[in-house]
Write a protein that holds these residues in place. Structure first.
Motif, PDB file in Angstrom:
ATOM      1  N   LEU A   1       0.853  -1.303  -0.093  1.00 56.18           N
ATOM      2  CA  LEU A   1      -0.154  -0.014   0.184  1.00 56.18           C
ATOM      3  C   LEU A   1       0.672   1.272  -0.122  1.00 56.18           C
ATOM      4  CD1 LEU A   1      -3.099  -0.816   2.550  1.00 56.18           C
ATOM      5  CD2 LEU A   1      -2.923  -0.956  -0.016  1.00 56.18           C
ATOM      6  N   SER A   2       2.120   1.314   0.656  1.00 55.55           N
ATOM      7  CA  SER A   2       3.071   2.430   0.781  1.00 55.55           C
ATOM      8  C   SER A   2       3.524   2.844  -0.557  1.00 55.55           C
ATOM      9  CB  SER A   2       4.063   1.959   1.537  1.00 55.55           C
ATOM     10  OG  SER A   2       4.741   0.900   1.157  1.00 55.55           O
ATOM     11  N   GLN A   3       3.313   1.944  -1.724  1.00 59.24           N
ATOM     12  CA  GLN A   3       3.858   2.234  -3.020  1.00 59.24           C
ATOM     13  C   GLN A   3       2.593   2.874  -3.899  1.00 59.24           C
ATOM     14  OE1 GLN A   3       5.793  -1.090  -4.867  1.00 59.24           O
ATOM     15  NE2 GLN A   3       7.234  -1.483  -3.434  1.00 59.24           N
ATOM     16  N   ILE A   4       1.623   2.940  -3.410  1.00 57.55           N
ATOM     17  CA  ILE A   4       0.418   3.370  -4.233  1.00 57.55           C
ATOM     18  C   ILE A   4       0.245   4.997  -3.818  1.00 57.55           C
ATOM     19  CG2 ILE A   4      -2.040   3.155  -4.519  1.00 57.55           C
ATOM     20  CD1 ILE A   4      -1.865   0.404  -3.715  1.00 57.55           C
ATOM     21  N   THR A   5       0.143   5.959  -4.802  1.00 53.52           N
ATOM     22  CA  THR A   5      -0.198   7.179  -4.591  1.00 53.52           C
ATOM     23  C   THR A   5      -1.378   7.543  -5.237  1.00 53.52           C
ATOM     24  OG1 THR A   5       1.224   7.736  -6.509  1.00 53.52           O
ATOM     25  CG2 THR A   5       2.453   7.678  -4.294  1.00 53.52           C
ATOM     26  N   PRO A   6      -2.169   8.549  -4.593  1.00 53.85           N
ATOM     27  CA  PRO A   6      -3.305   9.089  -5.336  1.00 53.85           C
ATOM     28  C   PRO A   6      -3.286   9.684  -6.801  1.00 53.85           C
ATOM     29  CG  PRO A   6      -3.147   9.963  -3.055  1.00 53.85           C
ATOM     30  CD  PRO A   6      -1.901   9.343  -3.586  1.00 53.85           C
ATOM     31  N   TRP A   7      -4.029   9.661  -7.590  1.00 56.88           N
ATOM     32  CA  TRP A   7      -4.163  10.309  -8.910  1.00 56.88           C
ATOM     33  C   TRP A   7      -5.162  11.369  -8.738  1.00 56.88           C
ATOM     34  CZ3 TRP A   7      -5.378   5.159  -7.830  1.00 56.88           C
ATOM     35  CH2 TRP A   7      -6.744   4.976  -8.044  1.00 56.88           C
ATOM     36  N   GLN A   8      -5.045  12.429  -9.696  1.00 57.42           N
ATOM     37  CA  GLN A   8      -6.022  13.527  -9.941  1.00 57.42           C
ATOM     38  C   GLN A   8      -6.736  13.717 -11.166  1.00 57.42           C
ATOM     39  OE1 GLN A   8      -6.297  15.043  -6.817  1.00 57.42           O
ATOM     40  NE2 GLN A   8      -4.811  13.794  -6.128  1.00 57.42           N
TER      41      GLN A   8
END
Length: 442
Positions: A319-326
């Motif tokens: 999960l720490s490698q997942i970043t939000p997208w806009q």
């Protein structure tokens, strides 16, 4: 991925053309203001309503309630007065919902129009976000609003008649599938209800939270320590009422992906090709939020029949490698899909199951959160809601039963594969959905 909570997460920038105004603080709130140094959003919403009856607003009164930058954006006290004069005076249709910094309520305004008013406040208690959207008063106005809101829109209001037939009262591309966001969780709830009916589990069966099955928000269960035990009914309540992604993923793992995929057919989804394999939220996050677009491209390059074999690799992405997208990412190919006709079939099927012995959990989960629609419960004693969202996607789905026994379903599906929607799209879509229910119930 959660429209339900976003409906109260109001924009922090004041929207020009929104309605606001002010006058002296109502007497009933004076004592509260003396004891509470910082007014709440509910206080400020009360002030707006009172001010709508005492125009024009003085400069001093406007500055006492609206943050300077927001006041400037509206053209000062004169701009507030002009904006409010066009839509007020306001009369509450029901008690507003509010927290310390956010408030939302339905009002009757000029010419007996229905208006949704939202307020956000900052640390000082001054208004920093204010938005008003009018509810369409006719099917013609509703269609025009849908075309304004999104380049791709599917909408329909249905009445469910004898035998569970969904009859379209009014629609626009009612049988055209769109990405669902978290509205896919209706099928997970259906799979749970089926498992209960077969005696495989009960609503009171317990299951511990597992780190490997945790996802990202929306929701709160991802913050619970592994080993925390909940009943399957509690997971369902979290999944539907606050669109908890971790709850949904735990239920998918517990019931089995095949069971959820089978539920698409059982609940009448006729546009399910894009739903196979049925992703967990964590798998979707991994595809769009870690190593994008390479990982997503590799997945989409696989023949559909081979994609299920790629899912364990997605589960292994931390999960720490997942970043939000806009901005929208592959919303037409990596999502969950249905048309308004499918949503009516699903809600009708769940409604039928909720009436069967041993199935109270279905209706309980769907009744907790009304999605901000604010229908008079004397006229609509039963209201169910499930929505969903991600950048470029907004869906709202309601089932409402009138006091005369009519069952109405409204589904609003908006998507834009190129550009993310503005922060007020949920509120505008909500006004469309409410109009759909009330126009059909006339």
């Amino acid at each position: 991925m959660n429209t339900a909570t976003r409906l109260l997460a109001l924009a922090t920038a004041l929207v020009t053309g929104a309605t606001a105004c002010s006058t002296s603080v109502p007497a009933e709130h004076t004592a509260a203001r003396e004891t509470a140094a910082v007014p709440t959003a509910g206080d400020q919403l009360d002030w707006i309503v009172s001010a709508s009856r005492h125009l024009p607003i003085s400069d001093a009164d406007a500055k006492a309630h609206v943050a300077a930058s927001s006041l400037t954006a509206l053209g000062g006290a004169a701009g507030l007065s002009k904006a409010l004069a066009q839509s007020g005076p306001l009369t509450a249709q029901e008690p507003a919902k509010s927290s310390k910094t956010q408030a939302i309520g339905w009002f009757t305004g000029a010419h007996r129009s229905s208006l949704l008013v939202t307020v956000a406040t900052g640390a000082s208690g001054l208004i920093t976000g204010l938005y008003l959207t009018g509810q369409p008063g006719s099917w013609k106005e509703l269609d025009a609003e849908l075309r304004r809101l999104a380049p791709r829109a599917s909408f329909a209001t249905f009445e469910i008649g004898a035998g569970g037939r969904c009859r379209v009262v009014h629609g626009m591309h009612a049988d055209t599938p769109r990405p669902l966001g978290s509205a896919f969780k209706l099928y997970v709830l259906g799979a749970l209800s089926d498992a209960v009916a077969r005696g495989k589990v009960s609503w009171n069966t317990t299951m511990p939270i597992k780190d490997a099955w945790k996802s990202l928000p929306s929701g709160t269960l991802q913050n619970k320590p592994a080993g925390t035990t909940l009943t399957l009914g509690q997971y369902a309540d979290y999944m539907i009422s606050i669109s908890d992604n971790t709850a949904a993923d735990h239920l998918i793992h517990r019931l089995g992906r095949a069971a959820v995929e089978a539920e698409l057919t059982r609940l009448g989804n006729r546009h399910q090709r894009g739903d196979h394999p049925f992703l967990t939220t964590r798998q979707m996050f991994a595809l769009k939020g870690a190593g994008y677009p390479a990982r997503a491209d590799r997945y989409l390059a696989l023949p559909q029949r081979k994609r299920a074999a790629a899912l364990p690799g997605l589960d292994a992405v931390p999960l720490s490698q997942i970043t939000p997208w806009q901005q929208p990412r592959d919303i037409d190919s990596i999502e969950w899909f249905a048309a308004p006709t499918d949503m009516c079939a699903a809600l009708d099927g769940l409604d039928d199951r909720s009436a069967r012995p041993g199935q109270p959990g279905v209706g309980e989960a769907l009744s907790i959160n009304d999605g901000g629609i604010g229908l008079d419960r004397a006229a609509y004693p039963k209201v169910w809601f499930k929505g969903g969202s991600e950048p470029g996607v907004v869906t709202l789905n309601y089932l409402a039963r009138t006091s005369r026994g009519r069952t109405i379903v409204t589904s609003v599906m908006l998507s834009d594969p190129k550009t993310a929607f503005t922060g007020t799209i949920d509120l505008d879509a909500l006004a469309v959905a409410r109009a759909g229910v009330q126009l059909a119930a006339r």
